[in-house]
Scaffold this motif. Sequence first.
Motif, PDB file in Angstrom:
ATOM      1  N   HIS A  33      22.820  10.448  60.487  1.00  0.00           N
ATOM      2  CA  HIS A  33      23.134   9.035  60.695  1.00  0.00           C
ATOM      3  C   HIS A  33      22.297   8.116  59.816  1.00  0.00           C
ATOM      4  O   HIS A  33      22.822   7.181  59.184  1.00  0.00           O
ATOM      5  CB  HIS A  33      22.931   8.679  62.171  1.00  0.00           C
ATOM      6  N   PHE A  34      20.988   8.364  59.761  1.00  0.00           N
ATOM      7  CA  PHE A  34      20.091   7.423  59.088  1.00  0.00           C
ATOM      8  C   PHE A  34      19.851   7.739  57.610  1.00  0.00           C
ATOM      9  O   PHE A  34      19.552   6.832  56.828  1.00  0.00           O
ATOM     10  CB  PHE A  34      18.745   7.372  59.814  1.00  0.00           C
ATOM     11  N   LEU A  35      19.968   9.009  57.227  1.00  0.00           N
ATOM     12  CA  LEU A  35      19.611   9.381  55.858  1.00  0.00           C
ATOM     13  C   LEU A  35      20.786   9.835  55.000  1.00  0.00           C
ATOM     14  O   LEU A  35      20.807   9.570  53.789  1.00  0.00           O
ATOM     15  CB  LEU A  35      18.556  10.509  55.888  1.00  0.00           C
ATOM     16  N   ILE A  36      21.750  10.522  55.596  1.00  0.00           N
ATOM     17  CA  ILE A  36      22.803  11.145  54.789  1.00  0.00           C
ATOM     18  C   ILE A  36      24.024  10.250  54.625  1.00  0.00           C
ATOM     19  O   ILE A  36      24.546  10.096  53.511  1.00  0.00           O
ATOM     20  CB  ILE A  36      23.195  12.503  55.405  1.00  0.00           C
ATOM     21  N   LEU A  37      24.485   9.632  55.703  1.00  0.00           N
ATOM     22  CA  LEU A  37      25.669   8.767  55.587  1.00  0.00           C
ATOM     23  C   LEU A  37      25.478   7.630  54.576  1.00  0.00           C
ATOM     24  O   LEU A  37      26.418   7.297  53.841  1.00  0.00           O
ATOM     25  CB  LEU A  37      26.046   8.202  56.960  1.00  0.00           C
ATOM     26  N   PRO A  38      24.286   7.007  54.481  1.00  0.00           N
ATOM     27  CA  PRO A  38      24.127   5.979  53.445  1.00  0.00           C
ATOM     28  C   PRO A  38      24.366   6.489  52.023  1.00  0.00           C
ATOM     29  O   PRO A  38      24.916   5.764  51.185  1.00  0.00           O
ATOM     30  CB  PRO A  38      22.677   5.519  53.635  1.00  0.00           C
ATOM     31  N   ILE A  39      23.988   7.748  51.745  1.00  0.00           N
ATOM     32  CA  ILE A  39      24.232   8.304  50.413  1.00  0.00           C
ATOM     33  C   ILE A  39      25.715   8.590  50.212  1.00  0.00           C
ATOM     34  O   ILE A  39      26.268   8.340  49.127  1.00  0.00           O
ATOM     35  CB  ILE A  39      23.396   9.578  50.196  1.00  0.00           C
ATOM     36  N   ILE A  40      26.384   9.099  51.241  1.00  0.00           N
ATOM     37  CA  ILE A  40      27.836   9.301  51.136  1.00  0.00           C
ATOM     38  C   ILE A  40      28.518   7.984  50.822  1.00  0.00           C
ATOM     39  O   ILE A  40      29.418   7.907  49.971  1.00  0.00           O
ATOM     40  CB  ILE A  40      28.388   9.924  52.436  1.00  0.00           C
ATOM     41  N   GLY A  41      28.080   6.918  51.482  1.00  0.00           N
ATOM     42  CA  GLY A  41      28.634   5.598  51.187  1.00  0.00           C
ATOM     43  C   GLY A  41      28.307   5.132  49.790  1.00  0.00           C
ATOM     44  O   GLY A  41      29.154   4.534  49.106  1.00  0.00           O
ATOM     45  N   ALA A  42      27.088   5.404  49.323  1.00  0.00           N
ATOM     46  CA  ALA A  42      26.695   4.989  47.974  1.00  0.00           C
ATOM     47  C   ALA A  42      27.520   5.701  46.911  1.00  0.00           C
ATOM     48  O   ALA A  42      27.730   5.170  45.810  1.00  0.00           O
ATOM     49  CB  ALA A  42      25.216   5.258  47.750  1.00  0.00           C
ATOM     50  N   GLY A  44      30.536   6.120  47.149  1.00  0.00           N
ATOM     51  CA  GLY A  44      31.830   5.449  47.134  1.00  0.00           C
ATOM     52  C   GLY A  44      32.820   5.940  48.159  1.00  0.00           C
ATOM     53  O   GLY A  44      33.988   5.525  48.147  1.00  0.00           O
ATOM     54  N   TYR A  45      32.381   6.817  49.076  1.00  0.00           N
ATOM     55  CA  TYR A  45      33.292   7.379  50.070  1.00  0.00           C
ATOM     56  C   TYR A  45      33.085   6.675  51.406  1.00  0.00           C
ATOM     57  O   TYR A  45      31.977   6.641  51.942  1.00  0.00           O
ATOM     58  CB  TYR A  45      33.054   8.886  50.204  1.00  0.00           C
ATOM     59  N   ASP A  46      34.169   6.120  51.946  1.00  0.00           N
ATOM     60  CA  ASP A  46      34.122   5.358  53.190  1.00  0.00           C
ATOM     61  C   ASP A  46      34.066   6.329  54.370  1.00  0.00           C
ATOM     62  O   ASP A  46      35.092   6.884  54.785  1.00  0.00           O
ATOM     63  CB  ASP A  46      35.346   4.453  53.285  1.00  0.00           C
ATOM     64  N   TYR A  47      32.856   6.548  54.907  1.00  0.00           N
ATOM     65  CA  TYR A  47      32.713   7.524  55.986  1.00  0.00           C
ATOM     66  C   TYR A  47      33.232   6.994  57.319  1.00  0.00           C
ATOM     67  O   TYR A  47      33.205   7.711  58.327  1.00  0.00           O
ATOM     68  CB  TYR A  47      31.253   7.985  56.115  1.00  0.00           C
ATOM     69  N   GLN A  54      35.817  13.413  56.819  1.00  0.00           N
ATOM     70  CA  GLN A  54      36.002  13.988  58.145  1.00  0.00           C
ATOM     71  C   GLN A  54      34.767  14.791  58.540  1.00  0.00           C
ATOM     72  O   GLN A  54      34.295  15.627  57.762  1.00  0.00           O
ATOM     73  CB  GLN A  54      37.239  14.896  58.180  1.00  0.00           C
ATOM     74  N   PRO A  55      34.239  14.567  59.740  1.00  0.00           N
ATOM     75  CA  PRO A  55      33.096  15.356  60.224  1.00  0.00           C
ATOM     76  C   PRO A  55      33.555  16.640  60.897  1.00  0.00           C
ATOM     77  O   PRO A  55      34.710  16.756  61.336  1.00  0.00           O
ATOM     78  CB  PRO A  55      32.447  14.404  61.227  1.00  0.00           C
ATOM     79  N   GLU A  56      32.665  17.609  60.983  1.00  0.00           N
ATOM     80  CA  GLU A  56      32.898  18.863  61.709  1.00  0.00           C
ATOM     81  C   GLU A  56      34.259  19.474  61.355  1.00  0.00           C
ATOM     82  O   GLU A  56      35.083  19.767  62.219  1.00  0.00           O
ATOM     83  CB  GLU A  56      32.805  18.613  63.219  1.00  0.00           C
ATOM     84  N   VAL A  73      34.886  15.584  52.182  1.00  0.00           N
ATOM     85  CA  VAL A  73      35.549  14.447  51.549  1.00  0.00           C
ATOM     86  C   VAL A  73      36.967  14.879  51.231  1.00  0.00           C
ATOM     87  O   VAL A  73      37.185  15.967  50.664  1.00  0.00           O
ATOM     88  CB  VAL A  73      34.807  14.013  50.270  1.00  0.00           C
ATOM     89  N   MET A  74      37.926  14.051  51.608  1.00  0.00           N
ATOM     90  CA  MET A  74      39.340  14.394  51.481  1.00  0.00           C
ATOM     91  C   MET A  74      39.971  13.713  50.272  1.00  0.00           C
ATOM     92  O   MET A  74      39.588  12.607  49.888  1.00  0.00           O
ATOM     93  CB  MET A  74      40.095  13.984  52.753  1.00  0.00           C
ATOM     94  N   ARG A  75      40.951  14.396  49.691  1.00  0.00           N
ATOM     95  CA  ARG A  75      41.800  13.799  48.664  1.00  0.00           C
ATOM     96  C   ARG A  75      43.195  14.380  48.845  1.00  0.00           C
ATOM     97  O   ARG A  75      43.370  15.598  48.832  1.00  0.00           O
ATOM     98  CB  ARG A  75      41.280  14.085  47.257  1.00  0.00           C
ATOM     99  N   ASP A  76      44.177  13.494  48.994  1.00  0.00           N
ATOM    100  CA  ASP A  76      45.567  13.908  49.194  1.00  0.00           C
ATOM    101  C   ASP A  76      45.707  14.888  50.367  1.00  0.00           C
ATOM    102  O   ASP A  76      46.489  15.843  50.328  1.00  0.00           O
ATOM    103  CB  ASP A  76      46.140  14.547  47.920  1.00  0.00           C
ATOM    104  N   GLY A  77      44.918  14.646  51.407  1.00  0.00           N
ATOM    105  CA  GLY A  77      45.026  15.459  52.610  1.00  0.00           C
ATOM    106  C   GLY A  77      44.280  16.775  52.577  1.00  0.00           C
ATOM    107  O   GLY A  77      44.337  17.536  53.552  1.00  0.00           O
ATOM    108  N   ASN A  78      43.576  17.068  51.497  1.00  0.00           N
ATOM    109  CA  ASN A  78      42.846  18.323  51.371  1.00  0.00           C
ATOM    110  C   ASN A  78      41.354  18.056  51.144  1.00  0.00           C
ATOM    111  O   ASN A  78      40.996  17.095  50.453  1.00  0.00           O
ATOM    112  CB  ASN A  78      43.380  19.148  50.196  1.00  0.00           C
ATOM    113  N   PRO A  79      40.505  18.928  51.683  1.00  0.00           N
ATOM    114  CA  PRO A  79      39.078  18.749  51.429  1.00  0.00           C
ATOM    115  C   PRO A  79      38.725  19.124  49.989  1.00  0.00           C
ATOM    116  O   PRO A  79      39.146  20.176  49.500  1.00  0.00           O
ATOM    117  CB  PRO A  79      38.427  19.710  52.424  1.00  0.00           C
TER     118      PRO A  79
END
Length: 375
Positions: A33-42, A44-47, A54-56, A73-79
């Motif tokens: 929550h505090f360390l990893i999601l901010p990098i995913i957002g940086a 450019g991926y809207d978590y 998608q989690p889990e 991270v998904m693209r066209d319905g596929n991870p």
Amino acid sequence: MTALDEFRATLTAIAERSAAVKHTCANEESTKHFLILPIIGALGYDYTDPFVVQPEFAADFREEERERVDYVVMRDGNPIIAIECKKAGVDLAANRGQLRAYFSALQSVRLGILTNGTQFEFFADCETPNIMDTEPFVTLDLEAATRAPIAPDVLEAVSLVTQARFEPEMVAEAAGERLIAKRLRTVLMDEVRQPSEELCRLALKRVGVKNVHHASIKSRYTGLVRAAFEEALIMPVLEKLRAERAGSRDGDAEMGDTTRRVVTTDRELAVYRYVCRRLAYLAADEHQFAAIERVKYQDYIGKFVVYYDQLRKGRICDFIEGRDGYDKFVFPAPFGEIVTNSMRDIDEALRTVFAERVREIGAPGPAEMPLQQTA
């Protein structure tokens, strides 16, 4: 400001915030929550968008007790990107096998990220399609980013993973080049420390020495080749630095008498040269090896200071030239003063203090390794 400059600024800001909150991350969920999601957002991926992140995500085909990767991270319905998260402080190298299994199970995944919130390892499948490489092609170290700017080559490699730039084929090509370059650096570092017989024979052949017996290579020529190798690495630095110092003295000709009395002696330059040469041999890894090009000196009346990157914070040792063949080196505690007529006596102090300075200030990335000195 370029897009890469903005990206560096964003990552640096996250790194500084992560350093401030890391102590609160006592488990994997808080790390996410505090360390990893901010990098995913940086990147450019809207978590917050389940069509993007998608989690889990189930990473096998069993109906019960499925293995699940923390995020995809998904693209066209596929991870397309699998992200495996560990608690802050966990050693990543021991957990690469788990991500590797997920990478293979998810046939559409082309990139893997393994992270503990402060280090982010990026993996591709350069060697075998759909089989994750055994080593990361780039590592983003947020703790290092709080001490020194993110290296340009690291920044460029990580930017290829952003939503705006991510193309699997381009990433695989860049990853392959970086992995080969990394292995080449390792080979060359090993050759600097202990030249192989093959290198010695090649070098001797190039200078007209042929048909050398194996015993002679080991007893006589290995040391010569190693010394020549070290000289070839360090001499361009020393010559450039001497030229810059000379130019600086010419430009300061109108300054006071005290400044003009500071003259760097041949012995002081020999000490600087020795320090750089020995560090090339003593460096523990490629980051320390790359950092040697930021070892500099400052001359004063009565002493000569060798430092890493920053004069005060990066001080390695003071050198005081003796008159009876014995010189004095002053290192930080616990080493203190070393009075000697053999510079080899400072090796242990030199290695330890240099490693501490690189750890405290930060090392350049591999792409910053060209041996040029800045004034």
